[in-house]
Design an enzyme around this catalytic site. Structure first.
Site, PDB file in Angstrom:
ATOM      1  N   ILE A  18      51.451  20.005 101.986  1.00  0.00           N
ATOM      2  CA  ILE A  18      50.372  19.100 102.592  1.00  0.00           C
ATOM      3  C   ILE A  18      49.576  19.073 101.900  1.00  0.00           C
ATOM      4  O   ILE A  18      48.413  19.311 101.009  1.00  0.00           O
ATOM      5  CB  ILE A  18      49.580  19.319 103.770  1.00  0.00           C
ATOM      6  CG1 ILE A  18      50.617  19.536 105.329  1.00  0.00           C
ATOM      7  CG2 ILE A  18      49.008  18.263 104.351  1.00  0.00           C
ATOM      8  CD1 ILE A  18      49.994  20.527 106.074  1.00  0.00           C
ATOM      9  N   LYS A  19      48.891  17.006 101.130  1.00  0.00           N
ATOM     10  CA  LYS A  19      48.315  16.909  99.780  1.00  0.00           C
ATOM     11  C   LYS A  19      47.034  15.905 100.782  1.00  0.00           C
ATOM     12  O   LYS A  19      47.513  14.363 101.453  1.00  0.00           O
ATOM     13  CB  LYS A  19      49.034  16.283  99.166  1.00  0.00           C
ATOM     14  CG  LYS A  19      47.891  15.430  98.091  1.00  0.00           C
ATOM     15  CD  LYS A  19      48.272  14.049  96.788  1.00  0.00           C
ATOM     16  CE  LYS A  19      47.687  13.961  96.161  1.00  0.00           C
ATOM     17  NZ  LYS A  19      48.613  12.599  95.540  1.00  0.00           N
ATOM     18  N   VAL A  20      45.649  16.222 100.558  1.00  0.00           N
ATOM     19  CA  VAL A  20      45.152  15.678 101.887  1.00  0.00           C
ATOM     20  C   VAL A  20      43.742  15.197  99.999  1.00  0.00           C
ATOM     21  O   VAL A  20      43.867  16.009  99.299  1.00  0.00           O
ATOM     22  CB  VAL A  20      44.688  16.510 102.814  1.00  0.00           C
ATOM     23  CG1 VAL A  20      45.701  16.582 103.874  1.00  0.00           C
ATOM     24  CG2 VAL A  20      44.425  17.808 102.259  1.00  0.00           C
ATOM     25  N   TRP A  34      51.835  13.366 101.508  1.00  0.00           N
ATOM     26  CA  TRP A  34      50.624  13.114 101.269  1.00  0.00           C
ATOM     27  C   TRP A  34      50.127  12.368 102.932  1.00  0.00           C
ATOM     28  O   TRP A  34      51.244  11.441 102.892  1.00  0.00           O
ATOM     29  CB  TRP A  34      50.524  11.445 100.478  1.00  0.00           C
ATOM     30  CG  TRP A  34      50.562  11.659  98.628  1.00  0.00           C
ATOM     31  CD1 TRP A  34      49.878  11.263  97.699  1.00  0.00           C
ATOM     32  CD2 TRP A  34      51.989  12.839  98.488  1.00  0.00           C
ATOM     33  NE1 TRP A  34      50.623  12.130  96.586  1.00  0.00           N
ATOM     34  CE2 TRP A  34      52.043  12.692  96.585  1.00  0.00           C
ATOM     35  CE3 TRP A  34      52.700  13.439  98.026  1.00  0.00           C
ATOM     36  CZ2 TRP A  34      51.736  13.017  95.831  1.00  0.00           C
ATOM     37  CZ3 TRP A  34      53.654  14.204  97.560  1.00  0.00           C
ATOM     38  CH2 TRP A  34      53.434  13.728  95.962  1.00  0.00           C
TER      39      TRP A  34
END
Length: 329
Positions: free
Chosen positions: A226-228, A193
């Site tokens: 990938i968390k955005v 995150w």
């Protein structure tokens, strides 16, 4: 009334597919050139599970908000969600790709739902009772679980938050380096995150130059996924603004910004999923998903917008999101 889990049929209304891997998934797996067969198997488990299996798109249900914001702020709007089994069952019945949560939430349903849904152990957390400075420069998270916990619970991987821009960010980078090294050695995937905090303005936390920079940092730290947050067109850093203007980088629409985010994550060689953010109207949720789909993003990791709604409404919303990512809505 409280939520009552259905132990006898916890695989739910969606009947999961066996792990058949098509050429699209084989190509994605080929991007992770250093990983061992165990890690690639767990990544394949995610990418072949649920209604979006073998599409290269995923929808993940994250439920870490109780740690971050408290139970009342998280679950009072849908009291059935106080029960950890509720979230497992929601993810199963909606045919989602995975369910991510802190240690206690996963432990509370690990036996009943063993094998029903891939799980990701959120391995660091914070809380909203901590004092904060005006610019939240002290933003940090504590490691709250271990790699051994993830293995014991049968998780496919770990989730870890970093705060690029916060004074504690360098320590967080060192923490995830050590944890990711251990996780990969045991065949787990690493989900980071990446949320800008601290030495940026409030608008800067979602600025396209800042969010893409944070996502790139996560890729450089070795994240498989990938968390955005979805970025705005705002440009925060003056040096970055000059480059965006000089090279005419198109960030005018959300679709353009998602496309640019994928460029910044090794030109699409890393999986990028976008958070749902605070609860919003359904049209907003669907428009975000369409922008992610058309921009080449890998999907949504959507929590509050799902579990803070009544179960029937949440299932209908998740069904529509799935159709959007399948190109059917």
């Amino acid at each position: 009334r409280g939520f009552k889990s259905r132990r006898s049929d916890h695989f739910g209304t969606f009947k999961g597919n066996s792990m058949k891997i098509n050429n699209k998934i084989k190509k994605i797996l080929s991007y992770y050139e250093s990983d061992n067969p165990g890690t690639k198997t767990n990544l394949a488990r995610l990418l072949t599970h649920g209604r979006l299996g073998n599409t290269g798109r995923v929808i993940i249900l994250p439920v870490d908000q109780g740690f971050e914001h408290g139970p009342g702020r998280s679950f009072a709007s849908n009291t059935a969600a106080y029960d950890p089994h509720y979230h497992y069952q929601l993810a199963v019945d909606a045919g989602l790709s995975a369910y991510a949560a802190p240690l206690g939430m996963l432990e509370a349903g690990a036996d009943t739902f063993a094998g029903a849904i891939p799980t990701i152990l959120k391995i660091n957390s914070s809380n909203s009772l901590l004092p904060s400075t005006k610019e939240a420069r002290l933003s940090d998270q504590a490691v709250t679980a271990s790699i051994q916990d993830a293995l014991r619970l049968g998780c496919i991987g770990i989730g870890f938050t970093i705060y690029p821009g916060a004074d504690a960010s360098l320590d967080m980078f060192e923490e995830i380096q050590a944890l990711a090294e251990e996780a990969k050695a045991y065949g787990l995937i690493v989900v980071i995150w990446s949320y800008a905090r601290g030495n940026v303005s409030k608008d800067g936390e979602t600025a396209i130059d800042v969010v893409s920079y944070g996502a790139h940092m996560a890729a450089l730290l070795g994240a498989h996924i990938i968390k955005v947050k979805l970025p705005s067109a705002h440009l925060e850093v003056e040096a970055a603004r000059k480059e965006y203007e000089k090279y005419k980088i198109n960030v005018s629409t959300m679709t353009d910004r998602v496309r640019h985010m994928m460029q910044c994550c090794f030109n699409g060689r890393r999986l990028v999923v976008f958070s749902g953010g605070e609860t919003k109207d359904l049209n907003g949720v669907y428009e975000d998903a369409r922008a992610i789909h058309h921009g080449g993003g890998n999907g949504s990791i959507i929590g509050r917008n799902a579990f803070q709604r009544p179960r029937a409404e949440a299932l209908e919303m998740l069904d529509q999101l799935t159709k959007i990512y399948l190109g059917k809505a």
